[in-house]
Design an enzyme around this catalytic site. Sequence first.
Site, PDB file in Angstrom:
ATOM      1  N   ASP A 107       0.815  -1.216   0.000  1.00 42.95           N
ATOM      2  CA  ASP A 107       0.000   0.000   0.000  1.00 42.95           C
ATOM      3  C   ASP A 107       0.848   1.265   0.000  1.00 42.95           C
ATOM      4  O   ASP A 107       0.703   2.134  -0.868  1.00 42.95           O
ATOM      5  CB  ASP A 107      -0.931   0.008   1.217  1.00 42.95           C
ATOM      6  CG  ASP A 107      -1.944  -1.129   1.194  1.00 42.95           C
ATOM      7  OD1 ASP A 107      -2.481  -1.417   0.120  1.00 42.95           O
ATOM      8  OD2 ASP A 107      -2.184  -1.725   2.260  1.00 42.95           O
ATOM      9  N   ARG A 148      -0.613   1.118  16.836  1.00 41.03           N
ATOM     10  CA  ARG A 148      -1.178   2.252  16.114  1.00 41.03           C
ATOM     11  C   ARG A 148      -1.202   3.572  16.886  1.00 41.03           C
ATOM     12  O   ARG A 148      -0.883   4.616  16.317  1.00 41.03           O
ATOM     13  CB  ARG A 148      -2.580   1.907  15.606  1.00 41.03           C
ATOM     14  CG  ARG A 148      -2.611   0.780  14.572  1.00 41.03           C
ATOM     15  CD  ARG A 148      -1.530   0.933  13.534  1.00 41.03           C
ATOM     16  NE  ARG A 148      -1.659  -0.005  12.431  1.00 41.03           N
ATOM     17  CZ  ARG A 148      -0.654  -0.662  11.895  1.00 41.03           C
ATOM     18  NH1 ARG A 148       0.569  -0.512  12.402  1.00 41.03           N
ATOM     19  NH2 ARG A 148      -0.828  -1.471  10.879  1.00 41.03           N
ATOM     20  N   ASP A 163      -7.613   0.099  11.114  1.00 37.76           N
ATOM     21  CA  ASP A 163      -6.438   0.957  11.274  1.00 37.76           C
ATOM     22  C   ASP A 163      -6.685   2.397  10.851  1.00 37.76           C
ATOM     23  O   ASP A 163      -6.092   3.325  11.408  1.00 37.76           O
ATOM     24  CB  ASP A 163      -5.253   0.377  10.497  1.00 37.76           C
ATOM     25  CG  ASP A 163      -4.556  -0.735  11.249  1.00 37.76           C
ATOM     26  OD1 ASP A 163      -4.777  -0.851  12.467  1.00 37.76           O
ATOM     27  OD2 ASP A 163      -3.788  -1.487  10.626  1.00 37.76           O
ATOM     28  N   SER A 205      -2.088  -9.904   3.098  1.00 38.71           N
ATOM     29  CA  SER A 205      -1.982  -8.643   3.824  1.00 38.71           C
ATOM     30  C   SER A 205      -1.435  -8.964   5.207  1.00 38.71           C
ATOM     31  O   SER A 205      -2.054  -9.715   5.963  1.00 38.71           O
ATOM     32  CB  SER A 205      -3.360  -7.972   3.941  1.00 38.71           C
ATOM     33  OG  SER A 205      -3.266  -6.788   4.704  1.00 38.71           O
TER      34      SER A 205
END
Length: 407
Positions: A19, A99, A128, A180
């Site tokens: 990504d 995160r 996320d 992923s």
Amino acid sequence: MKDKKDIKKIVLAYSGGLDTSIIIPWLKENYNNPEIIAVAADVGQGDELEGLHEKAIKTGASKLYIEDLVDEMVDDVIVPSMMMGAKYEDYLLGTAFARPIIGKRLVEIALKENADAIAHGCTGKGNDQVRFELAIKRFAPEMTIIAPWREWEIKGRDEEIDYAEAHGVPLKISRETNYSKDKNLWHLSHEGLDLEDPANEPQYDKPGFLEMGVSPAMAPDAPTYVTLDFEKGVPVAIDGEKMKASAIIRRLNKLGGDNGIGLLDIVENRLVGMKDRGLYETPGGTILYRAHEVLEMITLDKDTKHMKTKLAVDFADLLYNGKWFTPLRECLQAFAVKTQEHVTGQVKLKLYKGNIITSSVTSPESLYSEKLVTFEESDYNQNDATGFINLWGLPDTVQALREQGKL
């Protein structure tokens, strides 16, 4: 939000994965060629950081920050969560742990660089995006946030690979290995490809599928023992050797991985409303959580333990749903820390083919009394139970008398 023409400098949360690798050229094409400052967080993902600087610059970034956030993540997020016993539907929160720390550092760098916007590579389907953006809003409420997955025409990971190939962006994956993934010191997650169908069994024994260890079937035939020491709920030593918590987790990852510990295959409920299948490798974290739980068995009183178990669900929800930087999380964490005042002691575990077996537990602050609980003679007066049961069961007795018309 600023107009595209006014965005001259963007700070990008950069991992070097599929990504974020294509987001750099995409931003330059679609946002009037802004300066891109890439920020990679070192949260213990190891060799994934290799070659990252060269790749970021080659694909269009003006500079790359690599920020060591391992100990901040462990000490400020993981350890308090372990104290609370926080799990989200059995998931040990590996991605969620990192995160808030990353989001906060993105803001710090964006403010330092006088950036006009912060960009991330999270999809519009996942958790996320919420976690990053709530952290950004907490520390820079007026900052423009760019989420390309909510803007571009790319429909999936195959099209991302097409874009990368067309723009000369080097990738470490192929279409066949295009899971992923998210990796940090605590865990590795796998999503996508064959795992999208819950009818498919994960390919645990396929070479290269698992990265942090082996499947239980491939683990040694002999057990491995490990001893962990805690002081007020904080892990402080492994096998008699004192070290910081992050180093203990690293050591446990090796021991757990070698013995097939910490594999979890679940369909979880995402914040955005859909169910998602994830396969998680959390070898060290699974051992650490278990050791802590075992020590609490002999050091926490019943009422506190039961209340903490209830609140652990709320704490995990806050973390999973991106609400780390909130007053409620701070209050719940204060409760968790208070409960750990007597959680000091040593736990010995046996690791064997995916199983964690308690070998022993000791504590100088134990509530367990062998003299009290023994089946042999003790100072406990068993006759006291008669009055206790009469009082404890009084409501039931009264209920029965009413039904029988004897009140």
